[in-house]
Design a protein around this motif. Structure first.
Motif, mmCIF file in Angstrom:
data_model
loop_
_atom_site.group_PDB
_atom_site.id
_atom_site.type_symbol
_atom_site.label_atom_id
_atom_site.label_comp_id
_atom_site.label_asym_id
_atom_site.label_seq_id
_atom_site.Cartn_x
_atom_site.Cartn_y
_atom_site.Cartn_z
ATOM 1 N N SER A 164 -9.336 -3.991 32.237
ATOM 2 C CA SER A 164 -10.580 -3.330 32.634
ATOM 3 C C SER A 164 -10.448 -2.891 34.077
ATOM 4 N N TYR A 218 -19.947 2.985 31.581
ATOM 5 C CA TYR A 218 -18.837 2.204 31.052
ATOM 6 C C TYR A 218 -18.315 2.848 29.776
ATOM 7 N N HIS A 267 -23.971 -9.768 30.096
ATOM 8 C CA HIS A 267 -22.851 -10.690 30.298
ATOM 9 C C HIS A 267 -22.395 -11.211 28.948
ATOM 10 N N ILE A 276 -9.800 -7.624 25.191
ATOM 11 C CA ILE A 276 -9.738 -6.654 26.278
ATOM 12 C C ILE A 276 -8.384 -6.782 26.958
ATOM 13 N N SER A 309 -14.857 -11.976 27.417
ATOM 14 C CA SER A 309 -15.852 -12.157 28.477
ATOM 15 C C SER A 309 -15.809 -10.951 29.405
ATOM 16 N N PHE A 310 -16.976 -10.427 29.749
ATOM 17 C CA PHE A 310 -17.057 -9.332 30.716
ATOM 18 C C PHE A 310 -18.494 -9.198 31.193
ATOM 19 N N GLU A 311 -18.670 -8.443 32.262
ATOM 20 C CA GLU A 311 -20.005 -8.167 32.806
ATOM 21 C C GLU A 311 -20.221 -6.658 32.894
ATOM 22 N N PHE A 342 -13.030 -0.384 29.664
ATOM 23 C CA PHE A 342 -12.468 -1.563 29.028
ATOM 24 C C PHE A 342 -11.513 -1.067 27.946
#
Length: 366
Positions: free
Chosen positions: A218, A35, A8, A215, A26-28, A208
């Motif tokens: 996504s 990915y 995260h 970003i 921010s991303f998970e 992404f």
């Protein structure tokens, strides 16, 4: 945060010598998925990879692994391994010793080292290569050795920093398929860095798209290709015809001097927008037929299709991919379905874009 999340990024920024490389991202990342970080040189994708690996510390924000901050955790304490662009193999060691290197550093018993090296080489289809010298291997074989060395330590996440860029086109295509199959067999998370959009579309569960340290969008390869959020994404992911338009009302749009039905909605009436139609969604028609008329200005044979450029009466250039050929200077018609028209709002954020799509899910071609 989703239960299956392994990594995260929470409002992470990175600066070098006063220059901002990453801007509050921010991303998970979920377990077991492939990915891809996609974008032009200097967009920040390799910086993200190095932050995950622990080679860099963030200037701001938090990076979590399994719910725990790893901002200060050194690389050797993370369940992450990296395959570098140049493979970073040891030329003075044979294949076995290259793969075994990390296990020997960790002082595992020789019997376990032999078992795990054999297992790793089997995973990458290099059975029987243990005694080969690195200098005697092809580019594809060197890449497999680098991957075997990375997976032999059984990481939870494998990072790949443009590992296919040095290969020729045919081998690169073959290795794309092999990497995808390997990820599925291992069941671990792969995070792959590339600037090649076709590579990203072919291999990824999620992409992404990065630009200038942020970003842009996504999502799945199909959703990003079919529903780009802005001009940068539409232009970077595949070929696109992008022209100015006007949203007359829900599901009705005007461009190139005409009014067309579409499937997009949620815009203001008479809002200025941008229109995207992919070249493969344009169908050639005889002069006077179809929805638009263009004059052919160029034509290139691309093997599986002709790439034709035509201009309409307003001066808009249209790229068409067709198995049919045309003649320079010829006037032709173009036909496209309402579903082929994608409408983009100027300055729309990804969050606003997602909310708008959700408001008419099942109507729009998502």
């Amino acid at each position: 945060m989703a239960e299956n999340t392994i990594i995260h990024f929470n409002h992470v920024s990175k600066q070098f010598d006063g220059e901002t490389i990453l801007r509050d991202i921010s991303f998970e990342i979920e377990r077991g998925k492939f990915y891809t970080l996609l974008g032009p040189s200097g967009c920040g994708k390799t910086t993200i990879l190095r932050l995950i690996a622990g080679f860099l510390e963030p200037s701001g924000g938090t990076i979590e692994f399994d719910g725990h901050s790893v901002n200060k955790l050194p690389p050797n304490k993370r369940q992450v391994n990296t395959v570098f662009q140049d493979y970073a193999l040891f030329p003075h060691l044979n294949v076995f010793e290259n793969v075994a290197f990390g296990l020997r550093i960790n002082k595992l018993p020789n019997k376990e080292i032999a078992t795990r090296v054999k297992e790793a080489l089997h995973f990458v289809n290099l059975d029987g290569y243990e005694n080969r010298e690195i200098a005697d291997l092809s580019g594809g074989q060197k890449q497999r050795v680098a991957i075997a060395r990375a997976i032999v330590n059984r990481p939870q996440v494998l990072l790949l920093d443009e590992p296919l860029s040095a290969l020729d086109l045919k081998l690169r295509t073959a290795m794309q398929s092999e990497l995808r199959q390997l990820q599925r067999r291992l069941g671990i998370t792969f995070i792959f860095v590339t600037h090649d959009q076709e590579e990203a579309l072919a291999m990824s569960d999620e992409i992404f798209v990065l630009n200038k340290g942020k970003i842009e969008q996504s999502g799945s390869p199909r959703s990003i290709y079919d529903e780009p959020i802005n001009r940068f994404v539409a232009d970077f992911i595949g070929e696109s015809n992008i022209i100015p338009g006007n949203m007359v009302r829900d599901r009705v749009v005007s461009f190139a001097g005409k009014v067309f039905d579409c499937v997009d909605q949620g815009f203001d009436e008479n809002e200025a927008v941008e229109i995207v139609i992919r070249p493969e969604d344009l169908e050639l028609k005889q002069r006077g037929e179809g929805l638009l008329q263009v004059r052919v200005e160029s034509q290139l044979f691309r093997g599986v299709h002709y790439e034709i450029i035509g201009k309409d009466k307003d001066g808009n250039a249209w790229m068409i991919h067709s198995t049919k050929s045309t003649k320079l200077g010829e006037e032709i018609g173009l036909f496209f379905e309402p579903e082929a028209i994608h409408v983009m709002r100027h300055g729309e954020s990804e969050e606003d874009f997602d909310r708008r799509l959700e408001s008419y899910e099942g109507v729009c071609h998502v």
